[in-house]
Design an enzyme around this catalytic site. Structure first.
Site, short mmCIF file in Angstrom:
data_model
loop_
_atom_site.label_atom_id
_atom_site.label_comp_id
_atom_site.label_asym_id
_atom_site.label_seq_id
_atom_site.Cartn_x
_atom_site.Cartn_y
_atom_site.Cartn_z
N ASP A 171 -9.65 -1.45 11.43
CA ASP A 171 -8.86 -0.46 12.16
C ASP A 171 -9.71 0.60 12.84
O ASP A 171 -9.19 1.39 13.64
CB ASP A 171 -7.89 0.23 11.20
CG ASP A 171 -6.75 -0.69 10.78
OD1 ASP A 171 -6.39 -1.58 11.57
OD2 ASP A 171 -6.23 -0.52 9.67
N ARG A 186 -0.06 -7.34 7.80
CA ARG A 186 -1.20 -8.24 7.58
C ARG A 186 -1.70 -8.14 6.15
O ARG A 186 -2.16 -9.13 5.58
CB ARG A 186 -2.31 -7.93 8.57
CG ARG A 186 -2.75 -6.48 8.59
CD ARG A 186 -3.71 -6.24 9.71
NE ARG A 186 -4.06 -4.83 9.83
CZ ARG A 186 -4.92 -4.37 10.72
NH1 ARG A 186 -5.52 -5.19 11.54
NH2 ARG A 186 -5.19 -3.10 10.79
N GLN A 232 -10.52 -0.05 -3.08
CA GLN A 232 -10.67 -0.37 -1.66
C GLN A 232 -12.11 -0.27 -1.19
O GLN A 232 -12.62 -1.15 -0.51
CB GLN A 232 -9.80 0.58 -0.82
CG GLN A 232 -9.87 0.31 0.67
CD GLN A 232 -9.56 1.56 1.49
OE1 GLN A 232 -10.33 2.51 1.53
NE2 GLN A 232 -8.41 1.55 2.14
N TRP A 264 -8.91 -6.77 12.25
CA TRP A 264 -8.84 -6.36 10.84
C TRP A 264 -9.42 -4.96 10.63
O TRP A 264 -8.93 -4.18 9.82
CB TRP A 264 -9.61 -7.39 10.00
CG TRP A 264 -9.76 -7.01 8.56
CD1 TRP A 264 -8.91 -7.30 7.54
CD2 TRP A 264 -10.83 -6.24 7.98
NE1 TRP A 264 -9.38 -6.77 6.37
CE2 TRP A 264 -10.56 -6.12 6.61
CE3 TRP A 264 -11.98 -5.67 8.50
CZ2 TRP A 264 -11.41 -5.44 5.74
CZ3 TRP A 264 -12.83 -4.98 7.63
CH2 TRP A 264 -12.54 -4.87 6.28
N ARG A 285 0.85 -1.20 0.00
CA ARG A 285 0.00 0.00 0.00
C ARG A 285 0.88 1.25 0.00
O ARG A 285 0.58 2.25 0.63
CB ARG A 285 -0.94 0.01 1.22
CG ARG A 285 -1.67 -1.30 1.49
CD ARG A 285 -2.59 -1.74 0.37
NE ARG A 285 -3.28 -2.98 0.70
CZ ARG A 285 -2.83 -4.19 0.40
NH1 ARG A 285 -1.69 -4.35 -0.24
NH2 ARG A 285 -3.54 -5.26 0.71
N THR A 306 -5.03 -2.89 -2.84
CA THR A 306 -6.06 -3.24 -1.87
C THR A 306 -6.10 -4.75 -1.70
O THR A 306 -5.84 -5.51 -2.65
CB THR A 306 -7.44 -2.72 -2.32
OG1 THR A 306 -8.46 -3.38 -1.54
CG2 THR A 306 -7.71 -3.00 -3.78
N ARG A 310 2.50 5.19 3.95
CA ARG A 310 2.79 3.80 4.26
C ARG A 310 4.04 3.40 3.50
O ARG A 310 3.97 2.99 2.35
CB ARG A 310 1.62 2.89 3.88
CG ARG A 310 0.33 3.20 4.62
CD ARG A 310 -0.70 2.13 4.33
NE ARG A 310 -1.97 2.44 4.97
CZ ARG A 310 -3.01 1.59 4.99
NH1 ARG A 310 -2.91 0.42 4.42
NH2 ARG A 310 -4.14 1.93 5.57
N HIS A 341 -12.43 -5.47 0.19
CA HIS A 341 -11.58 -6.53 0.75
C HIS A 341 -12.43 -7.72 1.19
O HIS A 341 -12.00 -8.88 1.08
CB HIS A 341 -10.83 -5.93 1.95
CG HIS A 341 -9.74 -6.77 2.50
ND1 HIS A 341 -8.52 -6.24 2.86
CD2 HIS A 341 -9.65 -8.09 2.78
CE1 HIS A 341 -7.74 -7.21 3.33
NE2 HIS A 341 -8.40 -8.33 3.29
#
Length: 798
Positions: A488, A363, A685, A486, A347, A704, A357, A639
């Site tokens: 956030d 993960r 995403q 998962w 990402r 994504t 990022r 996702h």
């Protein structure tokens, strides 16, 4: 509205209208030297890091969109009229200007026709190199001789650290120089310093780029952006292009650019070609060396062909023909290509990810392996091993792995408050998938270091992953959510309990027990199954709400995701993972998935929760910061869409599984691109849901987790071509009205042609299967019986 089409033979997406609703982009290069380029030649370039190695500038979230970029300007020296080889930045009226953009596998081609002139501009990075080609072909299609000037243009950053370049202007506006050296443009940052090998990510290092042109005598150059554009002008009307002659400006502070001018005299029907080379290093040494070796049109042609062959070979791991041509384009080209790009860049660099990022999100990157294990097994293994060395000895993980600065055995342990509860549980998806693809069961015995201290076999790493969660349980004996699971946006309190992670843990215990059995370690299998039995008891005791499973339990004991709450009443992930993990009873599985269909399904995909959060406390549900119907606040988080497909396939619901898949499949929107707006060839995403005023709009393209799960769910669950340690399982779950499909699968060095027929119109169930004409006992094609080339015939039926 349609803006382009899939050319599967060429493995390209062809954009026939340049005025797309958003910028439609592509990737060039590799993780060493990478680039983003849009359908109007906008974009930027980066060396090793999108945050600390960005050498070409892009202004994010700006107007006009996706500027600057990699441009060719053309000027008719008789009329004074000028345009660009891509529609933007000049932006001639589309009634007069014809444009086609072909996005391919790590290359993009731009064709234009305007005022009797045709151009073709090709951009790519040769395999394994730290430079790029821009190739321009100019053809006079008029019946008169033409005098044409061509100008390259790109805008170099003043500092490769994007924060320094864009924000710390009192420093970065005074450190760049640009000049012509031995016929090449030389751009230097911190030119007074001595280069230090291996310090390319350091802010105080020397940073060099170069640019060269072949195909015509150099008629002029500029390296000062201000001189080239002129005051109060823009990329659409640069002063130098308008006047027709470069001024030989040399950047000395302010801003640097790369402009090389060629003057072309073209008779009717005549074509000329120019080649721009641009790369990393000092023009006086690296640039001259590369120009001498690679600076010819013939070499550029050969390098493009090599690039195509390399990428197309990766895409050849699975080729299908189904009744849905849009699914074929997705699986055969763009779905896997999307997975490969996401695998490479995690990402870190896109038109949205702007350097925040820098590295591989732990993960995310573990899950990304699922999409590429068949295409690039060696690279998948290397990445998996890298991520396993990002696991700490306590079983948790470092949130971001920086491959260019990772030191297993010596990494500092994060603060306890930084641990996320799901990180290492994704290994129970990725490791078995890799082992099943390759058949390398001994991988579980490979010894790898932990990030901080000590080492263990891969099997030992998996045990520590389970123990990390088993040692961190809440009052109801469910795993703690820690800083986040998962999702956030979920803040349960450190000791609040995540049902999603409970289901992940259950799957992990099941996988561990199975692997332990194959390793002939019965004690380990018994240990895992005993913990799974205990976990099942608490899941059933505390989490079933009658028609669906709850969301989570906070540290103070508040239960979210029940009938008692008006907001966020049903949470998608816990319903899907109840099925995927095997925690739900058959009755619960059917009921909770019916609830998903009734309360979360939309024409554009499955919403993450519903109804949206408006009054819920931000202290628990941070998704309330988002507008209703977007992202985690009752948006369609793509996702998760693959999980929904997989869950329905496990229940044998082929029609519903495919309905869900097409609802979120980018290619399904190719003929109505105004709804999705984003590229119709790659995943995004998040999609706006029916709780927003613009349902179907999709944002944050390419990078994504949706890419891997969409490809994985389509190939291994809908088509049911699923590798296992002992062979290839064929277990389709397709729409009942499909008459069948064919597939060619590359598997452990063997070629397998698969023909599936569905004479009685069922969704699932293999009635018969043969391998090279010999009947098989069940639907597992044994790896031990495979020849070099194989034919598998499958008949579905009840």
């Amino acid at each position: 509205m349609q803006y382009g089409y899939f050319d599967d033979n060429a493995k390209e997406y062809v954009i026939t209208r340049p005025d797309t609703p958003q910028s439609w982009s592509n990737y060039l290069g590799s993780t060493e030297y990478g680039a983003v380029i849009t359908n109007n030649a906008g974009g930027y370039g980066f060396y090793k890091s999108g945050a600390h190695g960005r050498f070409l500038r892009l202004r994010f979230n700006s107007v006009p969109m996706d500027q600057p970029g990699r441009y060719f300007y053309l000027r008719d020296n008789d009329s004074g009229d000028y345009w660009s080889a891509s529609w933007q930045p000049v932006g001639k009226p589309l009634a007069q200007y014809h444009s086609v953009c072909r996005h391919g596998t790590a290359y993009s081609i731009f064709e234009s026709r305007y005022a009797g002139m045709a151009t073709e501009a090709t951009y790519f990075v040769p395999l394994g190199q730290n430079f790029e080609y821009w190739r321009l072909k100019v053809t006079n299609e008029s019946d008169q001789p033409r005098q044409i000037s061509a100008f390259s243009y790109c805008e170099f950053t003043n500092q490769w650290n994007t924060q320094q370049d864009q924000v710390n202007l009192q420093y970065s506006l005074f450190i760049v120089k640009g000049e012509l050296a031995d016929g090449l443009l030389r751009i230097a940052i911190h030119d007074n310093l001595t280069p230090e090998p291996g310090s390319a990510q350091a802010d105080d290092d020397v940073m060099h780029t170069w640019m060269a042109m072949i195909g015509a005598p150099l008629a002029g150059y500029d390296t000062s952006r201000e001189a080239f554009l002129g005051p109060y002008r823009g990329y659409h009307n640069p002063l130098v292009v308008a006047q027709g002659q470069c001024g030989g400006s040399q950047a000395y502070g302010d801003n640097a650019c790369g402009v090389l001018q060629a003057n072309l005299a073209l008779q009717p029907g005549e074509s000329r070609e120019l080649l721009i080379l641009m790369g990393i290093g000092d023009a006086r040494t690296t640039g001259k060396r590369i120009l001498a070796e690679y600076g010819s049109l013939a070499r550029a042609t050969a390098e493009l062909q090599t690039l195509k062959e390399a990428w197309h070979a990766k895409l050849g791991s699975l080729i299908v023909q189904t009744p849905d041509p849009e699914l074929n384009s997705t699986i055969n080209v763009w779905g896997l290509y999307n997975c490969l790009i996401t695998f490479a860049w995690s990402r870190a660099a896109s038109l949205v990810y702007n350097g925040e990022r820098d590295g591989l999100g732990f993960r995310d990157s573990v899950q990304d392996i699922l999409g590429v294990a068949a295409a690039i097994p060696d690279e998948a293994q290397a990445r998996l091993e890298l991520l396993l060395t990002g696991q700490l000895a306590n079983g948790g993980a470092i949130p971001i792995i920086k491959p260019f600065d990772h030191h297993p055995g010596h990494e500092p342990e994060p603060d306890p408050e930084e641990y996320r509860s799901d990180d290492c549980l994704w290994f129970f998806n990725a490791v078995p998938a890799f082992v099943a693809e390759t058949g390398d069961f001994d991988f579980y015995n490979k010894v790898l270091p932990y990030a901080d201290t000590g080492e263990a076999t891969v099997f030992g790493h998996l045990r520590r992953a389970l123990e990390f969660n088993l040692e961190r349980m809440g009052r109801n004996h469910l795993p703690c959510g820690l800083s986040a699971d998962w999702n956030d946006c979920l803040r349960l309190g450190y000791y609040g309990e995540s049902l999603f992670v409970a289901f992940q843990l259950r799957l992990g215990l099941s996988v561990y027990a199975e692997v332990a059995g194959r390793l002939e370690r019965p004690y380990e299998a018994a240990w895992a199954l005993a913990h799974r039995q205990q976990l099942d008891t608490y899941i059933q005791r505390h989490t079933w709400d009658g028609d669906w499973f709850i969301w989570a339990i906070t540290e103070d004991g508040t239960v979210y995701g029940t009938k008692e709450y008006a907001e966020g009443q049903v949470y998608l992930n816990t319903q899907l993972w109840a099925v995927l993990s095997g925690a739900a009873t058959p009755e619960q599985a059917e009921r909770c998935m019916t609830t998903v269909n009734e309360k979360l399904a939309t024409p554009f995909g499955l919403m993450l929760c519903a109804p949206p959060l408006v009054k819920t406390s931000i202290d628990v549900m941070r998704a309330v910061v988002f507008n209703p119907g977007i992202k985690e606040n009752a948006g369609i988080f793509n996702h998760t869409q693959g999980w929904g497909v997989m869950a329905e396939c496990l229940l044998g619901h082929g029609d519903r599984a495919y309905e869900y898949y097409r609802a979120a499949m980018p290619a399904a929107y190719n003929g109505r691109a105004e709804i999705r707006q984003m590229e119709p060839y790659v995943q995004g995403q998040t999609t706006y849901s029916i709780f927003s005023p613009r349902p179907g709009n999709t944002r944050t393209s390419w990078l994504t987790g949706a890419a891997a799960w969409a490809y994985y769910s389509a190939t291994q669950y809908i088509l049911g071509i699923r590798p296992e340690v002992d062979g290839l399982r064929i277990d389709p779950c397709i729409p009942a009205d499909w008459p069948g499909f064919t597939a060619s699968r590359r598997f452990r060095g063997h070629s397998i042609d698969i023909v599936v027929t569905n004479p009685t119109g069922v969704c699932q169930g293999v009635q018969s299967i043969t391998l090279n004409g010999e009947p098989l006992a069940d639907n597992l094609v044994p790896a031990a019986r495979l020849a070099a080339t194989n034919r598998v015939e499958v008949v579905l039926g009840s």
